[in-house]
Design a protein around this motif. Structure first.
Motif, PDB file in Angstrom:
ATOM      1  N   THR A 195      -1.699 -11.977  46.415  1.00 47.32           N
ATOM      2  CA  THR A 195      -1.959 -13.195  45.866  1.00 47.32           C
ATOM      3  C   THR A 195      -1.869 -14.276  46.889  1.00 47.32           C
ATOM      4  O   THR A 195      -2.758 -15.417  46.437  1.00 47.32           O
ATOM      5  N   ARG A 196      -1.799 -14.101  47.927  1.00 48.17           N
ATOM      6  CA  ARG A 196      -1.769 -15.245  48.824  1.00 48.17           C
ATOM      7  C   ARG A 196      -3.257 -15.257  49.388  1.00 48.17           C
ATOM      8  O   ARG A 196      -3.904 -14.169  49.475  1.00 48.17           O
ATOM      9  N   ILE A 197      -3.579 -16.578  49.608  1.00 51.91           N
ATOM     10  CA  ILE A 197      -4.946 -16.733  50.097  1.00 51.91           C
ATOM     11  C   ILE A 197      -5.149 -17.306  51.580  1.00 51.91           C
ATOM     12  O   ILE A 197      -6.078 -17.754  51.984  1.00 51.91           O
ATOM     13  N   GLU A 198      -3.686 -17.425  52.022  1.00 49.96           N
ATOM     14  CA  GLU A 198      -3.922 -18.095  53.491  1.00 49.96           C
ATOM     15  C   GLU A 198      -3.387 -17.041  54.656  1.00 49.96           C
ATOM     16  O   GLU A 198      -3.335 -17.449  55.795  1.00 49.96           O
ATOM     17  N   GLY A 199      -3.506 -15.784  54.056  1.00 51.75           N
ATOM     18  CA  GLY A 199      -2.718 -14.750  55.052  1.00 51.75           C
ATOM     19  C   GLY A 199      -3.782 -14.475  55.975  1.00 51.75           C
ATOM     20  O   GLY A 199      -4.907 -15.129  56.288  1.00 51.75           O
ATOM     21  N   THR A 200      -3.654 -13.159  56.805  1.00 54.96           N
ATOM     22  CA  THR A 200      -4.162 -12.909  58.217  1.00 54.96           C
ATOM     23  C   THR A 200      -5.751 -12.513  57.601  1.00 54.96           C
ATOM     24  O   THR A 200      -6.511 -12.697  58.583  1.00 54.96           O
ATOM     25  N   HIS A 201      -5.928 -11.994  56.453  1.00 55.12           N
ATOM     26  CA  HIS A 201      -7.338 -11.725  56.248  1.00 55.12           C
ATOM     27  C   HIS A 201      -7.941 -12.593  55.304  1.00 55.12           C
ATOM     28  O   HIS A 201      -8.916 -12.448  54.519  1.00 55.12           O
ATOM     29  N   SER A 202      -7.609 -13.795  55.644  1.00 54.23           N
ATOM     30  CA  SER A 202      -8.333 -14.975  54.705  1.00 54.23           C
ATOM     31  C   SER A 202      -9.680 -15.543  55.317  1.00 54.23           C
ATOM     32  O   SER A 202     -10.281 -15.908  54.395  1.00 54.23           O
ATOM     33  N   ARG A 203      -9.755 -15.078  56.564  1.00 51.12           N
ATOM     34  CA  ARG A 203     -10.909 -15.663  57.070  1.00 51.12           C
ATOM     35  C   ARG A 203     -11.702 -14.497  57.809  1.00 51.12           C
ATOM     36  O   ARG A 203     -10.834 -13.974  58.745  1.00 51.12           O
ATOM     37  N   PHE A 204     -12.959 -14.253  57.402  1.00 45.49           N
ATOM     38  CA  PHE A 204     -13.840 -13.344  58.388  1.00 45.49           C
ATOM     39  C   PHE A 204     -14.852 -13.790  58.779  1.00 45.49           C
ATOM     40  O   PHE A 204     -15.592 -14.573  57.853  1.00 45.49           O
ATOM     41  N   LYS A 205     -15.286 -13.643  60.094  1.00 45.55           N
ATOM     42  CA  LYS A 205     -16.625 -14.143  60.642  1.00 45.55           C
ATOM     43  C   LYS A 205     -17.732 -13.226  59.798  1.00 45.55           C
ATOM     44  O   LYS A 205     -17.377 -12.206  59.599  1.00 45.55           O
ATOM     45  N   VAL A 206     -18.842 -13.995  59.580  1.00 43.84           N
ATOM     46  CA  VAL A 206     -19.714 -12.904  58.917  1.00 43.84           C
ATOM     47  C   VAL A 206     -20.280 -11.996  60.107  1.00 43.84           C
ATOM     48  O   VAL A 206     -20.394 -12.121  61.082  1.00 43.84           O
ATOM     49  N   GLY A 207     -20.227 -10.690  59.493  1.00 47.30           N
ATOM     50  CA  GLY A 207     -20.815  -9.326  60.484  1.00 47.30           C
ATOM     51  C   GLY A 207     -19.384  -8.888  61.212  1.00 47.30           C
ATOM     52  O   GLY A 207     -19.378  -7.691  61.696  1.00 47.30           O
ATOM     53  N   GLU A 208     -18.125  -9.541  60.895  1.00 49.75           N
ATOM     54  CA  GLU A 208     -16.973  -8.988  61.206  1.00 49.75           C
ATOM     55  C   GLU A 208     -16.315  -8.128  60.150  1.00 49.75           C
ATOM     56  O   GLU A 208     -16.214  -8.681  58.988  1.00 49.75           O
ATOM     57  N   TYR A 209     -15.682  -7.089  60.360  1.00 49.00           N
ATOM     58  CA  TYR A 209     -14.950  -6.215  59.687  1.00 49.00           C
ATOM     59  C   TYR A 209     -15.982  -5.959  58.477  1.00 49.00           C
ATOM     60  O   TYR A 209     -16.995  -6.320  58.385  1.00 49.00           O
ATOM     61  N   LYS A 210     -15.303  -5.192  57.321  1.00 46.21           N
ATOM     62  CA  LYS A 210     -16.386  -4.670  56.406  1.00 46.21           C
ATOM     63  C   LYS A 210     -16.689  -5.862  55.179  1.00 46.21           C
ATOM     64  O   LYS A 210     -17.842  -6.013  54.904  1.00 46.21           O
ATOM     65  N   ILE A 211     -15.935  -6.970  55.103  1.00 44.86           N
ATOM     66  CA  ILE A 211     -16.269  -7.942  54.441  1.00 44.86           C
ATOM     67  C   ILE A 211     -17.422  -8.615  54.842  1.00 44.86           C
ATOM     68  O   ILE A 211     -18.419  -9.094  54.357  1.00 44.86           O
ATOM     69  N   GLY A 212     -17.288  -9.098  56.365  1.00 41.62           N
ATOM     70  CA  GLY A 212     -18.352  -9.693  56.668  1.00 41.62           C
ATOM     71  C   GLY A 212     -19.586  -8.800  57.074  1.00 41.62           C
ATOM     72  O   GLY A 212     -20.526  -9.490  57.118  1.00 41.62           O
ATOM     73  N   GLU A 213     -19.342  -7.575  57.299  1.00 46.48           N
ATOM     74  CA  GLU A 213     -20.574  -7.086  57.291  1.00 46.48           C
ATOM     75  C   GLU A 213     -21.421  -6.677  55.805  1.00 46.48           C
ATOM     76  O   GLU A 213     -22.596  -6.879  55.818  1.00 46.48           O
ATOM     77  N   ILE A 214     -20.662  -6.749  54.757  1.00 45.41           N
ATOM     78  CA  ILE A 214     -21.432  -6.705  53.467  1.00 45.41           C
ATOM     79  C   ILE A 214     -22.130  -8.158  53.422  1.00 45.41           C
ATOM     80  O   ILE A 214     -23.138  -8.275  52.980  1.00 45.41           O
TER      81      ILE A 214
END
Lengths: 1059, 46
Positions: A195-214
């Motif tokens: 439920t935390r939104i400040e953790g390590t995966h709270s920011r992804f550059k576009v293109g970075e990791y799966k979320i950024g890739e999407i």
């Protein structure tokens, strides 16, 4: 029941078997303890076993372990005769599970018969239906959330993700929104196990990791085998038991605005993906709409809340829109204002000027200028306007921004005034004023600064401090040091941003001057410091005066506080204004009880003052008033009673004058002089006493200075040298020798001795004593001369005091005394010897008898034929020995009887004791006394007069014998003599008798002269013995023995002189 | 009458001079002599 025929039975059996084998349902028959006896083909197929393979296996082999407990309950129920219909999960041979519905009953009371139907499909449908219902709910919730207007976007998104978790099997679900400025996906909502939104995966550059890739590919991503997705942490996924992942880009108008993703611990069926995709689309639209709404709201809010007026004006000068600030500044309501034109509110733009203005604006597109506005109440105020033209839907609008600049105008005017004022001050101030930039270059200086430096303004501006210092004719000090110090202070001022103040001294044109300098930073519009302003005031004179005053003040305060005198100050009304500690102490009151009180009031509270009632307050008062009248200080001595003791005070009263020269205070200073007076009286008495002694003493007293000149002499001195005081004073001993008729002969030997004695005294720094021959004519006298130093108050010797006492007579008396003592000792000795006369005679008689007998024997030996020469020789040898022995006794006796002066020599005490014992030997034997001696072998030598020591020993031995003779009763008659070392440096001789002893009363007196316990004693023996021993530096005393008799013992100091 | 050659004279005197002189004198007459400083010594010797 009728028993069936065998054929019938067989047919029935076959029919049943066919039914059993061909039944669609799986049929299982098992024994009551759970082992299969029969399973049909459908059953074997259902569970994936080969025909017959299940026979003999147990129910537990095919039942899901979690169902076992329930099975035991059901089994009980069946044994009781109940038929059951339940749902179970079975385990197939390959280990997969299969949901089934089983109708079971007991067969013949000993078998279970179970009809098993595969309900996989039914279950799947049920779950799908359940899921679809939940998805419908999910969609509804998301729709509802996204259209809720009031809540913030983040709260809304969070609620959508919570809906996802609630309505699907998702472990967690998240939304990232794109931050376009940074091209980063920012986590905005997270529900489920994270439920935390400040953790390590709270920011992804576009293109970075799966979320950024999407986001980058605008493509959804889905997998039911999460471990196969690259860039997903396997360990983490395994730990969280995650199985599937689905991520969808949030797209609006073909633009990605974010990513929604869900993670699940089970596989996601298509319907879940569809539902998630559809809500993602809803969320994307919702986000976009919400953002637009927020922006609009914000715009509206801004326009309404800016301080500046904002309005939209139609080309015909009508108001189309006016914000709150606009309405307020013009004093109209919005309704009123929207009916007006620019002409109504701006006197500079009447109708006739409008067209030109508008054309100009249209041409320029933008205009900014100052104008005036008229409020509804007629008040006209200055405004700053900025106008521009814009087109919207083919219609032209004039957007106008206006700002009330009344305040600015006023502050500008004020600023101008202030600046003029400052300039005046700057030009005319006596203070040194200068402004430097950050590099220390002068920006601005006033005329005083120029004067101090002796430089003109043009030579100052733009120069650094160093340059100024070097070019200035008036400043000569070490520029480097001073300037570094300046720079330090400047940077401190810049750093702290607060003004600094300090005093600084330097030499200007050869004169040391002190300045009070204040430095403050000056800031530019952006708030950055760009200069430092220094203002220095020349406080040289003030400082000097202050210092002087402070010193004086401190001095006076110290005197006031520490003086043992009582000091107080009264005003005209008799009130105490100031009192020191001495005054507080004598009154036994504290400062607060004194200051501000009148004398009358003090009299009321002070016990000391009450003692002195005879002193009337009125008299005091009158005294003070007279003092004010005359203005003269008065001194007097007064006596007060303090704690019942009369004490004398020396009192000074003086008026204090105010600035106009009138007396307004009286200062009283009282000193307790009781002790001083007493000391004075004592001193006087002492002095008189000393003077009397000095004048009348027979000793000769003189005081010489360190050069040997006589300062003071007493009467005896004057008389002895037959000179007057005037003749002596200031003279040296040499000069006096010449003058004095009483002194004769060559002065130098005497004077040399005296001078040497003076020097010796000076060197010793203490009183010294010597006996000297008196140099007076016709005298063979001896003087005891004492010399000591007299000192001044600093402890330096100033003079030598000499006291000469004529001790000629004393010396003579001493000599006579010694002679008499010797006589007495001799007499005592003679008496003792007298008492021993018969013993001594016996001592001589014995060897004489021996001599005679030996003579006879010798003759006889010689008369033999042949004569025995050997024996004759032996006899003659004995005659010689005995003759010597008799001679020795006589010699000793004679020595003791001889009157000889004291002769000190080194003595062997053991030897002396042995010799003395010889003299009393016959006396001891005659009285049948056992004499024992115990001599210490390592006895040191002593120094003394042999005869005197023998006399003491003899006396003690004779006393011992007599004490034994006097003793009555039995017991051995014993006399023992012991010698030994005693204490550190003494020899002890003890004579112990077993005699009659002494009573306690006698013990104290036996050493007194003429005290005796003997019938024929003179009482001189022990008295003389003691004086002999004491003259030798020893001690003689008696102690009673434990048994009979006494021990007399004496000590003698060990002779330390080594041969 | 005792045989003179058999007789022994005991001399007892605490003074050495007297004792030795008497010892010598008696021996010069041909007597046998034994000298002692005290009667006690004499008794102890016997």
């Amino acid at each position: 029941m009728k028993k069936p025929e065998p054929d019938e039975l067989k047919n029935s059996e076959e029919r049943y078997r066919a039914l059993f084998e061909n039944a669609v349902d799986a049929i299982f028959i098992a024994t009551s303890d759970g082992f299969f006896t029969d399973v049909n083909v459908s059953g074997e197929r259902l569970l994936g076993y080969e025909p017959g393979e299940l026979i003999g296996k147990g129910i537990s082999d095919i039942l899901h372990p979690e169902d076992m407990n329930r099975f035991l309950v059901v089994r009980e129920s069946m044994i009781e005769g109940n038929a059951r219909n339940d749902e179970w999960t079975l385990v197939r041979k390959d280990g997969t599970f299969i949901p089934v519905e089983i109708s079971a009953n007991m067969l013949f009371g000993q078998y279970f018969q179970a009809f098993v139907r595969d309900i996989t499909e039914r279950k799947r449908m049920e779950e799908l239906s359940k899921r679809l219902t939940r998805h419908a709910a999910l969609r509804a919730e998301v729709h509802s959330a996204m259209s809720s207007g009031e809540k913030s976007l983040q709260i809304v998104l969070q609620s959508t993700m919570e809906s996802v978790v609630r309505n699907t099997d998702a472990a967690f679900a998240r939304i990232w929104l794109l931050d376009e400025t940074e091209n980063v996906l920012q986590l905005e909502a997270s529900a489920g196990i994270y439920t935390r939104i400040e953790g390590t995966h709270s920011r992804f550059k576009v293109g970075e990791y799966k979320i950024g890739e999407i986001a980058a590919l605008k493509k959804s991503l889905f997998s039911n085998s999460i471990l196969e997705i690259e860039q997903i942490e396997k360990e983490w996924a395994e730990r969280e038991r995650l199985v599937s992942f689905a991520g969808f880009p949030l797209i609006v108008n073909d633009k990605v605005i974010g990513v929604a993703a869900m993670f699940s611990r089970s596989a996601m069926p298509d319907d879940v993906l569809e539902a998630f995709e559809s809500i993602s689309a809803v969320i994307a639209q919702g986000v976009e709409r919400k953002r637009a709404e927020d922006q609009l709201l914000l715009m509206k809010y801004t326009i309404d809340h800016v301080f500046d007026s904002a309005a939209i004006i139609a080309p015909d000068a009508r108001f189309i829109f006016a914000n709150d600030a606009c309405c307020k500044s013009l004093g109209y309501t919005r309704e009123e204002l929207l009916k007006l034109t620019v002409h109504d509110i701006d006197p500079n733009f009447p109708v006739e000027a409008w067209e030109d203005h508008y054309n100009n604006l249209r041409a320029q597109k933008f205009l900014a200028f100052e104008s005036n506005h008229r409020r509804k109440d007629g008040h006209v105020f200055p405004v700053e306007l900025s106008l521009n033209i814009f087109e919207y839907n083919g219609q032209e609008y004039n957007f106008a921004f206006g700002r009330d600049i009344t305040e600015r105008k006023r502050s500008e005017a004020e600023l101008r005034e202030k600046q003029e004022l400052l300039q005046t001050i700057f030009d005319n101030s006596a203070m040194v004023i200068y402004v430097k930039d950050l590099d220390g270059r002068a920006l601005l200086v006033n005329s005083v600064f120029e004067e101090i430096l002796g430089l003109a303004s043009k030579d100052i501006i733009g120069k650094t401090e160093m340059e100024l210092w070097q070019s200035s004719p008036t400043l000569q000090e070490n520029a480097q040091e001073v300037i570094e110090d300046y720079r330090d202070l400047d940077s401190e001022v810049f750093k702290t941003g607060t003004p600094a103040q300090r005093e600084e001294s330097f030499t200007v044109a050869g004169v040391e001057r002190t300045f009070l300098t204040i430095k403050c930073p000056i800031y530019d519009e952006s708030g950055a410091p760009y200069a430092v302003c220094g203002i220095s005031t020349d406080i040289t004179e003030r400082k000097r005066a202050e210092n002087k005053l402070r010193e004086k003040q401190l001095l006076l305060q110290a005197i006031f506080d520490n003086s043992p005198m009582m000091i107080y100050v009264k005003d005209l009304d008799g009130r105490i204004r100031l009192a020191n500690r001495g005054f507080e102490e004598i009154l036994q009151l504290s400062e607060k009880d004194i200051v501000g009180k009148t004398e009358l009031e003090l009299w009321g509270v002070s016990a000391i003052l009450q003692e002195n009632t005879q002193q009337s307050i009125e008299d005091y008062r009158q005294f003070d008033l007279d003092l004010f009248e005359t203005g003269q200080a008065v001194e007097m001595e007064e006596t007060f009673s303090v704690n019942g003791e009369e004490r004398a005070f020396w009192i000074i009263k003086c008026p204090l004058y105010n600035e106009s020269g009138e007396p307004y205070l009286i200062c009283t200073i009282s000193t307790d002089i009781t002790e001083r007076k007493r000391a004075e009286v004592e001193l006087r008495t002492n002095q008189q006493l000393l003077q009397a002694i000095f004048d009348n003493i027979t000793a000769l007293i003189n005081v010489k200075d360190l050069d040997g000149r006589y300062l003071i002499v007493n009467r005896s001195f004057k008389n002895s040298i037959q000179l007057s005081h005037e003749q002596i004073s200031g003279k040296t001993a040499n000069e006096i020798w010449e003058l004095s008729p009483a002194l004769s002969g060559d002065p130098s030997p005497s004077l040399e001795i005296y001078h040497a004695f003076d020097m010796e005294t000076l060197a010793a720094g203490k009183a010294l004593q010597k006996e000297m021959i008196l140099p007076v004519k016709g005298s063979d006298g001896v003087a005891l001369i004492t010399k000591c130093l007299l000192y001044d108050s600093t402890g330096q010797p100033t003079s030598i005091l000499t006291i000469s006492t004529d001790i000629t007579e004393i010396k003579r008396a001493e000599k006579e005394m010694r002679r008499l003592q010797t006589e007495l000792e001799h007499a005592a000795r003679a008496m003792t010897m007298g008492a021993l006369a018969s013993s001594i005679a016996h001592e001589v008689n014995q060897p004489l008898a021996g001599i005679v007998t030996n003579g006879s024997a010798c003759l006889r030996w010689l008369a033999m034929d042949p004569p025995n020469l050997e024996e004759a020789r032996n006899a003659v040898n004995r005659i010689i020995r005995d003759g010597n022995r008799a001679g020795e006794v006589i010699a000793r006796t004679r020595a003791l009887l001889k009157k000889t002066p004291t002769q000190i020599s080194v003595l062997d005490i053991n030897e002396i004791v042995q010799e003395t014992i010889t003299l009393v030997h016959s006396e001891v034997q005659k009285n049948q006394i056992l004499l024992q001696t115990n001599f210490s072998a390592a006895l040191p030598k002593a120094a003394g007069d042999k005869i005197q020591i023998q006399q003491v020993l003899l006396n003690l031995l004779v006393n011992g014998v007599e004490a034994i003779k006097t003793a009555t009763g039995g017991g051995a008659a014993q006399l023992s003599v012991e010698t030994r070392k005693y204490e550190e440096n003494n020899i002890l001789v003890a004579v112990k008798d077993s005699g009659v002893g002494l009573d306690a009363g006698s013990l104290d007196k036996i050493f007194e002269a003429f005290y005796t316990t003997k019938e024929d004693g003179m009482g001189m023996g022990l008295s003389i013995s003691r004086s002999i021993i004491e003259a030798h530096g020893g001690r003689l005393w008696a102690i009673p023995n434990d048994g009979k008799g006494m021990t007399f013992q004496f000590t003698l100091p060990v002779e330390t002189y080594k041969e | 009458m005792m045989d003179e050659s058999q007789a022994i004279v005991f001399v007892v005197d605490d003074d050495q001079s007297v004792r030795e002189a008497l010892d010598s004198l008696f021996r010069s007459t041909g007597l046998k002599v034994q000298a002692f400083a005290s009667a006690q010594e004499k008794l102890v010797c016997r």
